[in-house]
Design an enzyme around this catalytic site. Structure first.
Site, PDB file in Angstrom:
ATOM      1  CB  SER A 132      -0.948   0.012   1.200  1.00 30.44           C
ATOM      2  OG  SER A 132      -0.209  -0.117   2.394  1.00 30.44           O
ATOM      3  CG  HIS A 137      -1.090   4.124   4.158  1.00 31.74           C
ATOM      4  ND1 HIS A 137      -2.355   3.942   4.657  1.00 31.74           N
ATOM      5  CD2 HIS A 137      -0.647   2.877   3.827  1.00 31.74           C
ATOM      6  CE1 HIS A 137      -2.683   2.657   4.615  1.00 31.74           C
ATOM      7  NE2 HIS A 137      -1.637   1.994   4.120  1.00 31.74           N
TER       8      HIS A 137
END
Length: 307
Positions: A145, A196
Site C-alpha cells: 500500500s 502510507h
C-alpha cells in the site's frame, strides 16, 4: 513453504482472479501483470513468515535485518489485504505503465518499493525520538500500500484536472492523497498511517523533481539508450490520462470514469457477481502490532535509552 489459509479464507483470491479475467490478462500491461503475479506468488509461497517479512526500526535497524525492506512490500496479511491492493495496482498500473513505458515503470516500482520502506523507518525513528516513546520503533508494517500511495501521487500529478471520490465525496486530485490518508485511518485505525505517509512523501520526491532527476542520472549511467528517461509523452500538460488507456472491453469498466470510480465499479462487480460482501477493511496496508513476548525487550530498550 506453501501457506495454509483457513478454510473459506480464500475468497479474496477468487475475486482477484475473477477481476483479472474480467479486465483481460492481455489488457494488463506486462510490468503491472508481473508485479501482480509476484505478489500473488509470495502470498501463496511466502519467502518468510509474516513476522519475519514486516519492516520496523527494531528489526531492520537495531537487528540489522535489512532484507525486510525487500520483503515487506510484497507480503500481505491475508487474501483480502492482497485483493484490495492488487485491484488498486491494476488500475494505477494501466495508466502509469502506458504513460511511462514498461522499463521506466518497472524502475519506478523498484525504487518506490525500497524508498518507501526507508522513509517509513526514518519517520518511525523520528517519532520515537520526538516523543520519547520507543514503541514506535517496534511497529511492524507489511504490504504494497505504501507503494500504491506513491503511485497515486505520481498519477494525480499528471492528471491534475481529474477528481477522485473519497468516501463518496469528490476531491480534486491534488488533494486526494492527503484526504484519503486521513479518511482511511478514521475508518480503519489498524492500518499503517506512517507507511502510507511514507509512500506519499516518496511520490512527492519524484513529482517535485529530486528523485526523478536522481533516477534519470542513474539510469543514464547504467543503460545507454531509451531507458535513460521516462517516455517522452510523460508530461505535466494536464491532459487526462483517460485518453491513453490500453484497449479493453468497453463494457467493463465504463469508459470516462475516473480511476477511483473504475476501482469501486470493479469491486462492486466482483462482489455482486457472487452475492458476497467484503469485510470492513480498506484497500491499503496493515500495521502488525508488536509480539506480546517482545514487551520485555521494549522495557529494556526504554531503560537503555533513558540512561
Amino acid at each position: 513453504m506453501m501457506r495454509n489459509p483457513r478454510r473459506g479464507a480464500n475468497l479474496g483470491l477468487v475475486l482477484l482472479a475473477s477481476q483479472i479475467f474480467q479486465v483481460g490478462i492481455d489488457n494488463i500491461p506486462p510490468v503491472t501483470l508481473a508485479t501482480l503475479g509476484l505478489n500473488v506468488y509470495l502470498f501463496l509461497f511466502p519467502a518468510a513468515p509474516l513476522m519475519s517479512a514486516c519492516v520496523s526500526v527494531q528489526e531492520a535497524y537495531w537487528h540489522r535485518d535489512w532484507r525486510r525492506l525487500l520483503l515487506s512490500p510484497f507480503h500481505h496479511v491475508d487474501d483480502w489485504h492482497l485483493y484490495y491492493n492488487m485491484l488498486s495496482l491494476i488500475w494505477k498500473g494501466k495508466k502509469l505503465e502506458q504513460r511511462l513505458g514498461g522499463p521506466w515503470f518497472a524502475y519506478l516500482l523498484g525504487v518506490f518499493s525500497l524508498l518507501t520502506g526507508l522513509v517509513y523507518l526514518l519517520l518511525e525513528a523520528g517519532l520515537a525520538e520526538l516523543t520519547g516513546d520507543w514503541s514506535y520503533g517496534m511497529q511492524c508494517a507489511v504490504g504494497f500500500s505504501g507503494v500504491l500511495f506513491g503511485l497515486k501521487v505520481v498519477n494525480n500529478h499528471y492528471n491534475p484536472g481529474d477528481v477522485t471520490h473519497v468516501l463518496g465525496f469528490p476531491v480534486a486530485n491534488r488533494h486526494a492523497c492527503w484526504v484519503e490518508l486521513v479518511a482511511i485511518h478514521i475508518i480503519a485505525p489498524g492500518t499503517s498511517f506512517v507507511g502510507h505517509l511514507a509512500g506519499i512523501l516518496v511520490g512527492l520526491l519524484y513529482t517535485m523533481g529530486p528523485l526523478k532527476k536522481a533516477m534519470t542520472t542513474c539510469a543514464g549511467l547504467v543503460a545507454a539508450g531509451g531507458f535513460s528517461q521516462p517516455a517522452s509523452h510523460f508530461s505535466s500538460s494536464g491532459v487526462s490520462g483517460r485518453r491513453n488507456y490500453p484497449a479493453y472491453d468497453s463494457t467493463y469498466p465504463p469508459r470516462g470514469m475516473s480511476e477511483e470510480e473504475q476501482y469501486q465499479a470493479a469491486l462492486r462487480a466482483s462482489l455482486n457477481d457472487r452475492g458476497g460482501s467484503a469485510p470492513s477493511r480498506p484497500e491499503y496496508g496493515f500495521q502488525i502490532p508488536p509480539d506480546p513476548t517482545s514487551e520485555e525487550i521494549r522495557r529494556r530498550r526504554l531503560q537503555r535509552f533513558a540512561n
